[in-house]
Motif scaffolding. Structure first.
Motif, short mmCIF file in Angstrom:
data_model
loop_
_atom_site.label_atom_id
_atom_site.label_comp_id
_atom_site.label_asym_id
_atom_site.label_seq_id
_atom_site.Cartn_x
_atom_site.Cartn_y
_atom_site.Cartn_z
N ALA A 1 0.83 -1.21 0.00
CA ALA A 1 0.00 0.00 0.00
C ALA A 1 0.86 1.25 0.00
N PHE A 2 1.97 1.20 0.72
CA PHE A 2 2.89 2.34 0.80
C PHE A 2 3.51 2.63 -0.57
N ILE A 3 4.02 1.61 -1.21
CA ILE A 3 4.70 1.78 -2.50
C ILE A 3 3.71 2.17 -3.60
N LYS A 4 2.49 1.68 -3.49
CA LYS A 4 1.47 1.98 -4.50
C LYS A 4 1.19 3.48 -4.58
N ARG A 5 1.33 4.18 -3.47
CA ARG A 5 1.01 5.61 -3.43
C ARG A 5 2.19 6.50 -3.84
N LEU A 6 3.33 5.89 -4.06
CA LEU A 6 4.51 6.68 -4.43
C LEU A 6 4.54 6.95 -5.93
N THR A 7 5.05 8.12 -6.28
CA THR A 7 5.18 8.48 -7.70
C THR A 7 6.56 8.04 -8.20
N MET A 8 6.63 6.78 -8.56
CA MET A 8 7.87 6.19 -9.06
C MET A 8 7.57 5.35 -10.29
N SER A 9 8.62 5.03 -11.02
CA SER A 9 8.46 4.12 -12.16
C SER A 9 8.29 2.70 -11.63
N LYS A 10 7.85 1.79 -12.48
CA LYS A 10 7.64 0.40 -12.06
C LYS A 10 8.95 -0.23 -11.60
N GLU A 11 10.03 0.11 -12.30
CA GLU A 11 11.34 -0.45 -11.94
C GLU A 11 11.77 0.03 -10.55
N GLU A 12 11.56 1.31 -10.29
CA GLU A 12 11.94 1.87 -8.99
C GLU A 12 11.08 1.28 -7.88
N ALA B 1 9.72 -1.68 -7.92
CA ALA B 1 10.15 -3.08 -7.75
C ALA B 1 11.41 -3.15 -6.89
N GLU B 2 12.34 -2.24 -7.16
CA GLU B 2 13.59 -2.20 -6.39
C GLU B 2 13.32 -1.85 -4.93
N LEU B 3 12.43 -0.88 -4.73
CA LEU B 3 12.11 -0.46 -3.36
C LEU B 3 11.39 -1.58 -2.61
N THR B 4 10.51 -2.29 -3.30
CA THR B 4 9.80 -3.41 -2.67
C THR B 4 10.78 -4.47 -2.20
N GLU B 5 11.73 -4.78 -3.07
CA GLU B 5 12.74 -5.78 -2.72
C GLU B 5 13.59 -5.31 -1.54
N TYR B 6 13.95 -4.03 -1.57
CA TYR B 6 14.78 -3.47 -0.50
C TYR B 6 14.04 -3.52 0.85
N LEU B 7 12.78 -3.10 0.85
CA LEU B 7 12.02 -3.08 2.09
C LEU B 7 11.74 -4.49 2.61
N ASN B 8 11.45 -5.41 1.71
CA ASN B 8 11.20 -6.80 2.13
C ASN B 8 12.46 -7.42 2.74
N ASP B 9 13.61 -7.12 2.15
CA ASP B 9 14.88 -7.61 2.71
C ASP B 9 15.12 -7.00 4.09
N PHE B 10 14.78 -5.72 4.21
CA PHE B 10 14.94 -5.01 5.49
C PHE B 10 14.05 -5.67 6.55
N VAL B 11 12.83 -6.00 6.16
CA VAL B 11 11.88 -6.63 7.08
C VAL B 11 12.40 -8.00 7.53
#
Length: 204
Positions: free
Chosen positions: A81-92, A94-104
């Protein structure tokens, strides 16, 4: 096409009743001046001054009404839900999702619950972005709707003037036309003033 929709999203204006008061007061002031040309000058100054102050108040409240805290700084407890509201490209995203999931995962391995880990990961990213953006937490949308109102006003002015060439219209109608001319010029100026303020806020 998207920009045209923004321009003619006329409901995007804030506090329209306050703007309407300013418009009507200006028309009434013009009519008063027309029918009572020898009226005390100080009264005219007060009336036109009041009209200007109401319009100025509206312009300030309208701008403030559009300011919103950026979605990136709002509280979230869900990564998707957090990433969905961000104004980023799909690639960005995807990278952020991976980063946050690894952090979690790292936080969970250190004993945090999943909910706590998600909140901590998102908060960590928010703090990082806040630092990099130099504290700019507001979203400043472009006020395209002002141009939409200008186009509507200009259309009405043309219609009124064309009819007046054929049939002599009452003064109050011509006063409306004159008011629309002034407010059209004011809205165009306000569009650029708002953009200037946006730039100033972004630089802070």
């Amino acid at each position: 096409m998207n920009k045209i929709k923004r321009i003619y999203n006329l409901t995007n204006i804030k506090y329209p009743w306050l703007l309407l008061i300013s418009m009507l007061a200006f028309i009434m002031a013009l009519c008063f001046n027309r029918f009572y040309p020898d009226a005390f000058t100080r009264i005219e100054i007060v009336v036109y001054g009041a009209v200007f102050l109401v319009a100025l108040l509206w312009s300030i409240l309208n701008y403030i009404g559009h300011l919103q805290i950026s979605a990136i700084y709002k509280k979230h407890d869900n990564i998707e839900a957090f990433i969905k509201r961000l104004t980023m490209s799909k690639e960005e995203k995807a990278e952020l999702t991976e980063y946050l999931n690894d952090f979690v995962k790292d936080l969970e391995e250190n004993g945090s619950t999943h909910e706590e880990a998600v909140k901590t990961a998102i908060s960590h990213f928010q703090v990082k972005e806040f630092t990099q953006s130099q504290g700019n937490i507001f979203e400043t949308p472009i006020h395209y709707y002002l141009l939409g109102y200008v186009s509507v006003f200009v259309g009405l002015i043309i219609v009124i003037q064309c009819i007046d060439l054929i049939v002599s219209l009452p003064f109050i109608v011509l006063a409306v036309s004159f008011m629309l001319m002034l407010f059209s010029a004011a809205f165009i100026s306000l569009f650029f003033i708002y953009k200037l303020i946006d730039v100033m806020i972004a630089k802070k």
